[in-house]
Design a protein around this motif. Structure first.
Motif, PDB file in Angstrom:
ATOM      1  N   SER A  77     101.154 -13.302  12.411  1.00  0.00           N
ATOM      2  CA  SER A  77     100.503 -12.147  11.769  1.00  0.00           C
ATOM      3  C   SER A  77     100.688 -10.876  12.597  1.00  0.00           C
ATOM      4  O   SER A  77     100.878  -9.784  12.046  1.00  0.00           O
ATOM      5  CB  SER A  77      99.011 -12.424  11.544  1.00  0.00           C
ATOM      6  N   THR A  78     100.617 -11.009  13.921  1.00  0.00           N
ATOM      7  CA  THR A  78     100.747  -9.812  14.756  1.00  0.00           C
ATOM      8  C   THR A  78     102.180  -9.316  14.833  1.00  0.00           C
ATOM      9  O   THR A  78     102.417  -8.152  15.148  1.00  0.00           O
ATOM     10  CB  THR A  78     100.219 -10.065  16.184  1.00  0.00           C
ATOM     11  N   MET A  79     103.126 -10.198  14.528  1.00  0.00           N
ATOM     12  CA  MET A  79     104.534  -9.776  14.517  1.00  0.00           C
ATOM     13  C   MET A  79     104.943  -9.266  13.134  1.00  0.00           C
ATOM     14  O   MET A  79     105.573  -8.208  12.998  1.00  0.00           O
ATOM     15  CB  MET A  79     105.438 -10.934  14.943  1.00  0.00           C
ATOM     16  N   THR A  80     104.593 -10.002  12.087  1.00  0.00           N
ATOM     17  CA  THR A  80     105.024  -9.587  10.742  1.00  0.00           C
ATOM     18  C   THR A  80     104.259  -8.371  10.238  1.00  0.00           C
ATOM     19  O   THR A  80     104.702  -7.700   9.299  1.00  0.00           O
ATOM     20  CB  THR A  80     104.852 -10.745   9.739  1.00  0.00           C
ATOM     21  N   ALA A  81     103.101  -8.052  10.857  1.00  0.00           N
ATOM     22  CA  ALA A  81     102.375  -6.837  10.473  1.00  0.00           C
ATOM     23  C   ALA A  81     103.223  -5.581  10.671  1.00  0.00           C
ATOM     24  O   ALA A  81     102.988  -4.547  10.032  1.00  0.00           O
ATOM     25  CB  ALA A  81     101.077  -6.735  11.281  1.00  0.00           C
ATOM     26  N   TRP A  82     104.221  -5.664  11.540  1.00  0.00           N
ATOM     27  CA  TRP A  82     105.111  -4.536  11.798  1.00  0.00           C
ATOM     28  C   TRP A  82     106.241  -4.465  10.767  1.00  0.00           C
ATOM     29  O   TRP A  82     106.987  -3.468  10.730  1.00  0.00           O
ATOM     30  CB  TRP A  82     105.732  -4.651  13.195  1.00  0.00           C
ATOM     31  N   GLY A  83     106.381  -5.518   9.948  1.00  0.00           N
ATOM     32  CA  GLY A  83     107.453  -5.564   8.961  1.00  0.00           C
ATOM     33  C   GLY A  83     108.760  -6.021   9.573  1.00  0.00           C
ATOM     34  O   GLY A  83     108.952  -5.986  10.792  1.00  0.00           O
ATOM     35  N   ARG A  84     109.689  -6.456   8.705  1.00  0.00           N
ATOM     36  CA  ARG A  84     110.989  -6.927   9.185  1.00  0.00           C
ATOM     37  C   ARG A  84     111.713  -5.843   9.978  1.00  0.00           C
ATOM     38  O   ARG A  84     112.294  -6.107  11.039  1.00  0.00           O
ATOM     39  CB  ARG A  84     111.855  -7.384   8.004  1.00  0.00           C
ATOM     40  N   ASP A  85     111.643  -4.635   9.497  1.00  0.00           N
ATOM     41  CA  ASP A  85     112.348  -3.544  10.179  1.00  0.00           C
ATOM     42  C   ASP A  85     111.655  -3.128  11.471  1.00  0.00           C
ATOM     43  O   ASP A  85     112.240  -2.404  12.289  1.00  0.00           O
ATOM     44  CB  ASP A  85     112.463  -2.324   9.253  1.00  0.00           C
ATOM     45  N   GLY A  86     110.439  -3.574  11.645  1.00  0.00           N
ATOM     46  CA  GLY A  86     109.689  -3.197  12.838  1.00  0.00           C
ATOM     47  C   GLY A  86     109.617  -4.284  13.886  1.00  0.00           C
ATOM     48  O   GLY A  86     108.814  -4.181  14.829  1.00  0.00           O
ATOM     49  N   GLU A  87     110.434  -5.330  13.741  1.00  0.00           N
ATOM     50  CA  GLU A  87     110.351  -6.446  14.677  1.00  0.00           C
ATOM     51  C   GLU A  87     110.657  -6.011  16.109  1.00  0.00           C
ATOM     52  O   GLU A  87     109.978  -6.439  17.055  1.00  0.00           O
ATOM     53  CB  GLU A  87     111.289  -7.585  14.257  1.00  0.00           C
TER      54      GLU A  87
END
Length: 465
Positions: free
Chosen positions: A233-243
């Motif tokens: 959740s803390t990683m995907t909250a940034w979105g794919r482009d925000g990894e």
């Protein structure tokens, strides 16, 4: 509507036990029963009895408990031994007239040996040892099985480090408890996660820390540790482009000299995360942050994924070769595999990693359901059986020996545990105990009193910490 509390010991039993007091022979005085793990793939690491005694046997039964139990049990369709329980309260203050002896917690013994023995100390209560079988057996089989599985895994990891690493100093942090959310109850977490801490010092089960303080006096302030870690959740909250930004934030928040943190890296494409983010745009940040990044794969076939992750990290960050001839990643990057770990998969992953030329020190493991939940009483075939009874002043052996299952044959007589000529624990009849022989069973509880209280540190030392 029948109400009672879960701490009413009279109700902490199987229904059929309530009618057993009239089923024993006339003149019955004492009943001796024992607990053993009859078979299994692991040696027994005995653990959990002290927690049970403190939590359940240190508080006396009351007349209110009896009243509540009578209402529920009779409505349940069963007979109730009210006179017996009232006599227990009036004569013994509600404390159980029992003697429980057991091997010291943390002791390691082969399966098919007595680890605990129980007998009533007052002949009026010949029915009591069997009555608490349900609670006592459950209190022992679960934490002891978890401790045994954990200890077995520790042996696998120790052997791998001895073969492929310069030292084994990190051993107690190589298997981390991830099992809290997958356990059946909070008490299961308390007992199971604490049992794991007999062998290791890494856990994400904070309940185990509370349990250690509650049941096992601690010589040290903190028995186990963890590190900051990401979840999906803390990683995907940034979105794919925000990894990349999500990963960079982890370095910013948790990087630093002497610090470690873990980042789940398979939200989208683990190989892209390793090759192009950790080993690409963030490579210099990882190298220069001063701490250790622990990359966590969380999907796929574990052995294959871990091997490939190490190989890709080796390409990006390089390796050195240790004194044992195995490749080691730089100190600032490691891998933790916490998905699909069992004793069997753990061994397979280590074999694959070492065959690929990598030291086992590159990998840490997290174990969840395989540690706390994928065990049951049959994992090590735990049982509590009556083995001797005194009737009208005469002891006789009792046992079961079903023709349909020789594996369920039970032991006979009052028992003792001694070391044989090879130093191996072995079960004998107490009557055969030589005067100069040490019985490894020791009194732990007598008539409401806990006689031995061990710290977690002492138990760890017995288990080969």
């Amino acid at each position: 509507m029948y109400t009672s509390n879960l701490n009413n010991l009279i109700l902490n039993s199987d229904s059929y036990k309530t009618s057993h007091w009239v089923q024993y022979p006339k003149g019955s005085e004492y009943l001796s029963s024992y607990i053993e793990a009859r078979k299994g793939d692991y040696d027994v690491v005995f653990f959990g009895l002290q927690a049970f005694i403190k939590e359940y046997l240190s508080t006396p039964i009351t007349h209110q408990d009896i009243d509540e139990a009578e209402i529920l049990i009779q409505a349940h369709g069963l007979t109730f031994n009210r006179a017996g329980w009232e006599r227990l309260v009036d004569k013994h203050g509600g404390y159980l007239p029992l003697r429980i002896e057991a091997i010291p917690e943390g002791s390691i013994v082969p399966v098919s040996n007595v680890v605990c023995q129980i007998i009533n100390t007052d002949p009026e209560f010949y029915w009591l040892p069997s009555y608490i079988e349900t609670a006592l057996l459950r209190a022992i089989w679960y934490p002891s099985t978890v401790a045994s599985v954990s200890h077995y895994c520790k042996g696998i990891i120790r052997q791998a480090l001895e073969k492929s690493a310069d030292n084994t100093e990190s051993l107690t942090f190589r298997l981390h408890d991830f099992g809290s959310r997958g356990a059946s109850s909070q008490e299961s977490v308390a007992l199971g996660s604490l049992a794991h801490l007999v062998n290791f010092a890494g856990t994400d089960s904070m309940t185990a820390l509370v349990a250690a303080s509650r049941w096992y006096q601690m010589d040290k302030d903190m028995p186990a540790f963890s590190i900051p870690a990401a979840e999906h959740s803390t990683m995907t909250a940034w979105g794919r482009d925000g990894e990349t930004a999500a990963f960079a934030n982890m370095i910013e928040q948790f990087g630093g000299a002497g610090k470690s943190f873990s980042v789940v890296s398979d939200s989208y494409d683990l190989w892209n995360a390793i090759d192009n983010i950790w080993g690409g745009s963030l490579k210099d940040d990882v190298k220069n942050m001063g701490g250790t990044l622990v990359i966590r794969p969380d999907s796929g076939e574990p052995a294959k994924v871990v091997r490939e992750a190490l190989e890709r990290l080796a390409v990006k960050f390089g390796t050195t070769v240790n004194s044992k001839g195995y490749k080691v990643l730089p100190d600032y990057v490691r891998v933790i595999q916490g998905d699909g770990i069992s004793p069997q998969s753990l061994s397979k992953i280590i074999d694959v990693v070492m065959k690929a030329g990598f030291s086992a020190e590159n990998v840490t493991f997290g174990m969840g359901g395989g540690l706390l939940q994928q065990v049951n009483r049959d994992t090590m075939s735990w049982a509590m059986k009556a083995s001797a009874i005194s009737i009208d002043g005469a002891w006789k052996d009792i046992y079961k020996d079903p023709i349909t299952s020789r594996s369920k044959r039970s032991k006979k007589g009052r028992l003792a545990l001694v070391e044989d000529s090879n130093g191996q624990p072995t079960t004998i009849k107490a009557d055969d105990l030589l005067a100069d022989a040490d019985n490894l069973l020791r009194d732990v509880y007598v008539d409401g009193k806990l006689l031995v209280e061990d710290s977690l540190t002492t138990i760890r030392e017995r288990a080969g910490w």
